[in-house]
Design a protein around this motif. Structure first.
Motif, PDB file in Angstrom:
ATOM      1  N   THR A  88       0.751  -1.024   0.024  1.00 27.91           N
ATOM      2  CA  THR A  88       0.119   0.255  -0.134  1.00 27.91           C
ATOM      3  C   THR A  88       0.806   1.267  -0.100  1.00 27.91           C
ATOM      4  OG1 THR A  88      -0.093   0.189   2.437  1.00 27.91           O
ATOM      5  CG2 THR A  88      -1.873  -1.074   1.374  1.00 27.91           C
ATOM      6  N   TYR A 146       0.077   5.851   0.347  1.00 34.97           N
ATOM      7  CA  TYR A 146      -1.073   6.727   0.399  1.00 34.97           C
ATOM      8  C   TYR A 146      -0.280   8.269   0.273  1.00 34.97           C
ATOM      9  CZ  TYR A 146      -1.884   2.980   3.559  1.00 34.97           C
ATOM     10  OH  TYR A 146      -2.085   1.625   3.845  1.00 34.97           O
ATOM     11  N   LEU A 194      -1.384  -0.377  -4.100  1.00 33.82           N
ATOM     12  CA  LEU A 194      -2.642  -0.424  -3.558  1.00 33.82           C
ATOM     13  C   LEU A 194      -2.984   0.930  -2.652  1.00 33.82           C
ATOM     14  CD1 LEU A 194      -5.459  -1.264  -3.083  1.00 33.82           C
ATOM     15  CD2 LEU A 194      -4.556  -2.608  -1.031  1.00 33.82           C
ATOM     16  N   GLY A 216      -4.858   1.628  -0.443  1.00 34.49           N
ATOM     17  CA  GLY A 216      -5.983   1.128   0.407  1.00 34.49           C
ATOM     18  C   GLY A 216      -6.785   2.203   1.190  1.00 34.49           C
ATOM     19  N   ASP A 217      -8.154   1.756   1.549  1.00 29.43           N
ATOM     20  CA  ASP A 217      -8.628   2.490   2.657  1.00 29.43           C
ATOM     21  C   ASP A 217      -8.306   2.204   3.849  1.00 29.43           C
ATOM     22  OD1 ASP A 217     -10.016   0.160   3.080  1.00 29.43           O
ATOM     23  OD2 ASP A 217     -11.765   0.697   2.931  1.00 29.43           O
ATOM     24  N   SER A 218      -7.133   1.416   4.128  1.00 35.79           N
ATOM     25  CA  SER A 218      -6.376   1.375   5.340  1.00 35.79           C
ATOM     26  C   SER A 218      -5.851   2.819   5.891  1.00 35.79           C
ATOM     27  CB  SER A 218      -5.335   0.382   5.411  1.00 35.79           C
ATOM     28  OG  SER A 218      -4.662   0.476   4.291  1.00 35.79           O
ATOM     29  N   ASP A 262      -8.886   1.807  -3.547  1.00 31.45           N
ATOM     30  CA  ASP A 262      -9.826   1.231  -3.020  1.00 31.45           C
ATOM     31  C   ASP A 262     -11.275   1.955  -3.037  1.00 31.45           C
ATOM     32  OD1 ASP A 262      -9.643  -1.399  -1.876  1.00 31.45           O
ATOM     33  OD2 ASP A 262      -8.722  -0.546   0.141  1.00 31.45           O
ATOM     34  N   LYS A 281     -10.584  -1.433  -6.128  1.00 30.61           N
ATOM     35  CA  LYS A 281     -10.612  -2.869  -5.587  1.00 30.61           C
ATOM     36  C   LYS A 281     -12.087  -2.553  -4.668  1.00 30.61           C
ATOM     37  CE  LYS A 281      -8.047  -3.791  -1.746  1.00 30.61           C
ATOM     38  NZ  LYS A 281      -8.964  -3.754  -0.440  1.00 30.61           N
ATOM     39  N   HIS A 331     -11.842  -8.589  -3.132  1.00 28.91           N
ATOM     40  CA  HIS A 331     -11.197  -8.584  -1.788  1.00 28.91           C
ATOM     41  C   HIS A 331     -12.154  -9.378  -0.998  1.00 28.91           C
ATOM     42  CE1 HIS A 331      -9.264  -6.275   1.737  1.00 28.91           C
ATOM     43  NE2 HIS A 331      -9.564  -7.494   1.999  1.00 28.91           N
ATOM     44  N   VAL A 365      -7.619 -10.239  -3.739  1.00 29.97           N
ATOM     45  CA  VAL A 365      -6.851  -9.968  -2.262  1.00 29.97           C
ATOM     46  C   VAL A 365      -7.513 -11.114  -1.475  1.00 29.97           C
ATOM     47  CG1 VAL A 365      -6.498  -8.598  -0.319  1.00 29.97           C
ATOM     48  CG2 VAL A 365      -5.808  -8.000  -2.618  1.00 29.97           C
ATOM     49  N   GLU A 425      -7.717 -11.998   2.388  1.00 27.20           N
ATOM     50  CA  GLU A 425      -7.140 -11.483   3.522  1.00 27.20           C
ATOM     51  C   GLU A 425      -7.664 -12.428   4.664  1.00 27.20           C
ATOM     52  OE1 GLU A 425      -7.832  -7.438   4.572  1.00 27.20           O
ATOM     53  OE2 GLU A 425      -6.962  -7.550   6.370  1.00 27.20           O
ATOM     54  N   ILE A 477      -2.929 -11.747   2.305  1.00 27.43           N
ATOM     55  CA  ILE A 477      -2.510 -10.941   3.011  1.00 27.43           C
ATOM     56  C   ILE A 477      -2.887 -11.805   4.378  1.00 27.43           C
ATOM     57  CG2 ILE A 477      -4.250  -9.296   2.835  1.00 27.43           C
ATOM     58  CD1 ILE A 477      -2.531  -7.352   4.618  1.00 27.43           C
ATOM     59  N   VAL A 523       0.492  -9.124  -0.242  1.00 25.45           N
ATOM     60  CA  VAL A 523       0.205  -7.452  -0.126  1.00 25.45           C
ATOM     61  C   VAL A 523       0.500  -7.294   1.535  1.00 25.45           C
ATOM     62  CG1 VAL A 523      -2.193  -7.665  -0.214  1.00 25.45           C
ATOM     63  CG2 VAL A 523      -1.094  -5.598  -0.296  1.00 25.45           C
ATOM     64  N   VAL A 533       0.163  -3.925   4.164  1.00 26.11           N
ATOM     65  CA  VAL A 533       0.324  -2.448   4.691  1.00 26.11           C
ATOM     66  C   VAL A 533       1.558  -1.731   4.872  1.00 26.11           C
ATOM     67  CG1 VAL A 533      -0.756  -0.765   6.030  1.00 26.11           C
ATOM     68  CG2 VAL A 533      -2.094  -2.687   5.264  1.00 26.11           C
TER      69      VAL A 533
HETATM   70  O1  KIV Z   1      -7.058  -1.275   2.602  1.00 30.09           O
HETATM   71  C1  KIV Z   1      -6.067  -1.993   2.622  1.00 30.09           C
HETATM   72  O2  KIV Z   1      -4.780  -1.537   2.989  1.00 30.09           O
HETATM   73  C2  KIV Z   1      -6.274  -3.237   1.970  1.00 30.09           C
HETATM   74  C3  KIV Z   1      -5.011  -4.204   2.003  1.00 30.09           C
HETATM   75  C4  KIV Z   1      -5.260  -4.791   3.650  1.00 30.09           C
HETATM   76  C5  KIV Z   1      -5.113  -5.520   1.422  1.00 30.09           C
HETATM   77  O3  KIV Z   1      -7.279  -3.604   1.758  1.00 30.09           O
END
Ligand code: KIV
Length: 276
Positions: A22, A24, A41, A43-45, A83, A113, A137, A180, A182, A203, A213, A215
């Motif tokens: 990931t 950002y 990615l 990600g919405d993380s 995401d 995703k 996912h 993905v 998880e 993951i 993958v 984070v």
């Molecule tokens: O949002 C994210 O980082 C994810 C990963 C954990 C695959 O979806």
């Protein structure tokens, strides 16, 4: 040239493992890209590791677009997946198309995703038909954390294992280019990976997936609020940053920073003329 969907699929055919991370922000994306990661990615993380929320649920389309734009500016080789946030693809196919279109057109991502299996199959098919590549996912899907009663390993009962096995095939048929997986037991991930022809990126899903993958903030040891079993720390950047900041505070307080090395000079006579 950016990595393409066909190149990611070809890696599975060649049995070449696919590393994904990931990112950002601009700086991290640039470093990850230069290190040769083919798939990034956004990600919405980011809701948890960048914005300090307790889950991914508060993340909005505007948050995603803001961060995707920065990552796209930083990484010019990797294929960038954005995401789709919570509830931006469930209300209708039209909403899903509209929101996915924004991540591609405004954000600059090359794929989106979505979390879920059979329940999102119709949306996946429409997005793909409209030219938007989709990564699925499944397993632990953080946007469903309330329904799943927290962050738990999925697919441990006969019903849930069978559902994951079937859903992977449904997403492949709907046109997803990759999935993905998880927090799924390793033997089940292996079976799914061997059964579908699209790359399975794990993951917490064992070593036999086509790719992995992580984070980035977890693997760099930057985000320590939640340390997960499946996250391996390849560095401890939080410790390094804390040491650097503590040294800085000490030096400023003791007037040992800055020295003339970090300062600018001027013509002395100009200074004298100002005092006359
Ligand atoms: O949002 C994210 O980082 C994810 C990963 C954990 C695959 O979806």
């Amino acid at each position: 040239m950016r990595v393409t969907i066909s190149e990611i699929k070809a890696m599975k055919q060649r049995k070449e493992k696919i590393p994904m991370l990931t990112a950002y922000d601009y700086v991290t994306a640039k470093i990850i890209d230069e290190a040769g990661v083919p798939l990034i990615l956004v990600g919405d993380s980011l809701g948890m590791v960048m914005l300090g929320y307790e889950s991914t649920i508060p993340v909005t389309m505007d948050d995603m677009i803001h961060h995707i734009k920065a990552v796209v500016r930083g990484a010019n080789k990797a294929l960038i997946v954005g995401d789709m946030p919570f509830m931006t693809y469930h209300t209708s196919v039209a909403d899903a198309l509209h929101n996915a279109g924004r991540l591609i057109q405004e954000g600059g991502a090359q794929a989106v995703k979505l979390e879920g299996g059979e329940v999102i199959a119709e949306v996946v098919k429409r997005l793909v038909d409209c030219g938007i590549p989709v990564m699925g996912h499944m397993g632990l899907t953080p946007q469903s954390m309330y329904q799943l009663s927290g962050f738990k390993v999925q697919g441990k009962t006969p019903e849930t294992a069978r559902k994951l096995f079937k859903d992977a095939q449904i997403l492949e048929q709907a046109g997803a280019f990759s999935i993905v997986l998880e927090c799924v037991p390793a033997p089940l991930s292996k079976l799914i990976t061997e059964t579908v022809s699209i790359p399975i990126i794990g993951i917490g899903a064992g070593p036999d997936c086509d790719g992995q993958v992580q984070v980035s903030s977890d693997m760099l040891g930057l985000y320590c609020d939640l340390v997960l079993k499946h996250a391996k720390q390849y560095a401890r950047l939080a410790d390094s940053i804390k040491t650097a900041v503590t040294d800085y505070v000490t030096e400023v307080k003791s007037s040992s920073f800055p020295t003339m090395k970090q300062s600018y000079t001027m013509d002395e006579s100009l200074l004298e003329s100002l005092q006359r």
